[in-house]
Design an enzyme around this catalytic site. Structure first.
Site, mmCIF file in Angstrom:
data_model
loop_
_atom_site.group_PDB
_atom_site.id
_atom_site.type_symbol
_atom_site.label_atom_id
_atom_site.label_comp_id
_atom_site.label_asym_id
_atom_site.label_seq_id
_atom_site.Cartn_x
_atom_site.Cartn_y
_atom_site.Cartn_z
ATOM 1 C CG PHE A 217 -1.843 1.274 1.124
ATOM 2 C CD1 PHE A 217 -3.021 1.239 0.399
ATOM 3 C CD2 PHE A 217 -1.458 2.472 1.712
ATOM 4 C CE1 PHE A 217 -3.815 2.379 0.277
ATOM 5 C CE2 PHE A 217 -2.249 3.608 1.594
ATOM 6 C CZ PHE A 217 -3.427 3.560 0.883
ATOM 7 C CG ASP B 138 5.703 4.123 1.810
ATOM 8 O OD1 ASP B 138 5.689 4.861 2.811
ATOM 9 O OD2 ASP B 138 4.720 3.987 1.056
ATOM 10 C CE LYS C 139 -1.051 7.103 6.689
ATOM 11 N NZ LYS C 139 -0.715 5.998 5.820
HETATM 12 C C1 LIG Z 1 -0.906 6.049 4.326
HETATM 13 C C2 LIG Z 1 0.190 5.548 3.485
HETATM 14 C C3 LIG Z 1 0.489 6.123 2.242
HETATM 15 C C4 LIG Z 1 -0.365 7.200 1.618
HETATM 16 O O1 LIG Z 1 -0.423 8.362 2.394
HETATM 17 P P1 LIG Z 1 -1.602 9.418 2.150
HETATM 18 O O2 LIG Z 1 -1.221 10.583 3.003
HETATM 19 O O3 LIG Z 1 -2.876 8.770 2.571
HETATM 20 O O4 LIG Z 1 -1.582 9.742 0.684
HETATM 21 C C5 LIG Z 1 1.572 5.628 1.539
HETATM 22 N N1 LIG Z 1 2.326 4.634 2.015
HETATM 23 C C6 LIG Z 1 2.075 4.049 3.209
HETATM 24 C C7 LIG Z 1 2.970 2.958 3.694
HETATM 25 C C8 LIG Z 1 0.991 4.472 3.965
HETATM 26 O O5 LIG Z 1 0.708 3.874 5.127
#
Ligand SMILES: *Cc1c(COP(=O)(O)O)cnc(C)c1O
Length: 397
Positions: free
Chosen positions: A140, A225, A254
């Site tokens: 994700f 990520d 985040k």
């Molecule tokens: C939440 C998340 C995203 C996307 O972030 P948004 O601010 O919702 O666009 C990307 N990668 C990971 C691992 C995430 O948990």
């Protein structure tokens, strides 16, 4: 307006792209939120790690308030006095040289993908339009058209084609599949050090090290990520530290915004982020004064190590208690630090609904996984209170 009226408004006028629990929150402080009827709940989700420092942490609110009185937005057309310090401090926290600030996580992932491609063509020497990037099943990374192009979740992908080419996907944790997928035109391997949305999947021990070795051997960028796993969530500043691995590129988001506003960034060395020249990438709100001021406070808080330490010690307690749940109810518990994916023997949604009735907010991910990610400021007493309720709810299912 009461709960019913407010929920009816959302139901009628909001696109149904989420399935929220039936709670309407009006206020929050620390690990606790209060609904419109005055009922209190312990937040065991932390907005998917965006609220790592709890709701309205006084240091973060104060940093935002101070900046609101000064200047909030100038665009990148002009420099401002929070920008230089922010990029310098974030680079230092990550042990890198440069930062490219954005807003949402998905934008930062897009930025990292563009970085890898541009670096691939201009530095590695990949022939035009031949670059590939390797990703993992269950990933994700956000919701843009390019990012869902390499999702393996049908809900995230279906009806959004045609998709962006240039991605290969291999099973998470499979070293040989990764080795086979990487070739001379691979410019990057994009990995969550722990897969969040997939259900807090921790890779087999040694996997991150193997990813690092393969990337180094084939001259591809290892892109971590850490949007959900980073900034204290797993007991270290970055989850890659559990294997002492240093990626070429960090993607952050985040918690970087302190739970106040969206702040994201790509962090790497000059030989990577140096590929951008004026006009080649950007964002109107990226690196704005308010975002930089709040994120600088986040970085200062992480520098003390206090939140990582809380996540480590309280996380050990959390996992000890979850590990003692009866196997008839709980199939498996995954995670690190104050982060857990609890694999149930039945559906998770009714469990999160019953927890809500008892004052605990957690959320299912997929059918059978309950995800727990309390704010790192949660007290052990409150954590135990929530776990007592989870025990009770599971025992009556
Ligand atoms: C939440 C998340 C995203 C996307 O972030 P948004 O601010 O919702 O666009 C990307 N990668 C990971 C691992 C995430 O948990």
């Amino acid at each position: 307006m009461n709960t019913q009226e407010l929920r009816a408004l959302s139901d009628e006028h909001s696109a149904h792209n989420y399935h929220p629990l039936p709670v309407v929150i009006a206020e929050a402080e620390g690990a606790w939120v209060t609904d419109v009827d005055g009922k209190r709940y312990l937040d065991m989700l932390s907005a998917y790690s965006a609220v790592n420092f709890g709701h309205r942490h006084p240091r973060l609110v104060e940093a935002a308030r101070r900046q609101l009185e000064r200047v909030t937005l100038v665009s990148r057309a002009f420099d401002h006095d929070q920008f230089g310090p922010f990029v310098a401090e974030l680079a230092e926290l990550a042990g890198k040289e440069m930062v490219l600030p954005m807003n949402s996580g998905a934008e930062a992932v897009e930025t990292a993908l563009k970085t890898a491609r541009k670096w691939g063509y201009e530095v590695k020497g990949v022939p035009a339009d031949q670059a590939n990037i390797v990703t993992f099943e269950g990933n994700f990374h956000g919701r843009t058209t390019t990012i869902v192009s390499f999702s393996t979740d049908p809900d995230a992908r279906n009806s959004y084609g045609p998709f962006t080419p240039g991605f290969r996907t291999v099973p998470y944790g499979d070293v040989e599949a990764l080795r086979a997928a990487v070739d001379e035109n691979t410019v990057g391997v994009l990995i969550e050090p722990i897969q969040g949305e997939a259900g807090v999947n921790v890779p087999p021990s040694g996997f991150l090290t193997a990813v690092r070795e393969i990337c180094t051997a084939r001259g591809a960028l290892m892109i971590a990520d850490e949007i959900q796993s980073g900034l204290g969530r797993t007991g270290t500043t970055f989850a890659v530290e559990h294997e002492n691995v240093v990626p070429d590129v960090y993607i952050l988001g985040k918690a970087l915004g302190g739970g106040i506003l969206p702040v994201s960034a790509v962090v790497a060395d000059r030989d990577v982020l140096g590929v951008f020249k004026p006009g080649q990438h950007g964002s109107t709100f990226g690196g704005n004064p308010l975002a930089c001021a709040v994120a600088r406070e986040v970085i200062a808080m992480l520098r003390t190590g206090e939140f990582q330490e809380r996540s480590r010690t309280l996380g050990a307690h959390l996992h000890a208690r979850l590990g003692a749940l009866p196997p008839e109810q709980v199939r498996e518990v995954r995670g690190r630090g104050l982060w857990a994916g609890v694999e149930l023997n039945g559906k998770a949604r009714p469990v999160s609904e019953r927890l809500m009735e008892r004052g605990v907010l957690a959320k299912e991910t997929h059918e059978t996984t309950l995800r727990l990610a309390p704010p790192l400021v949660v007290s052990q007493e409150d954590l135990d209170w929530a776990l007592d309720r989870l025990e009770a709810v599971l025992s009556e299912m």
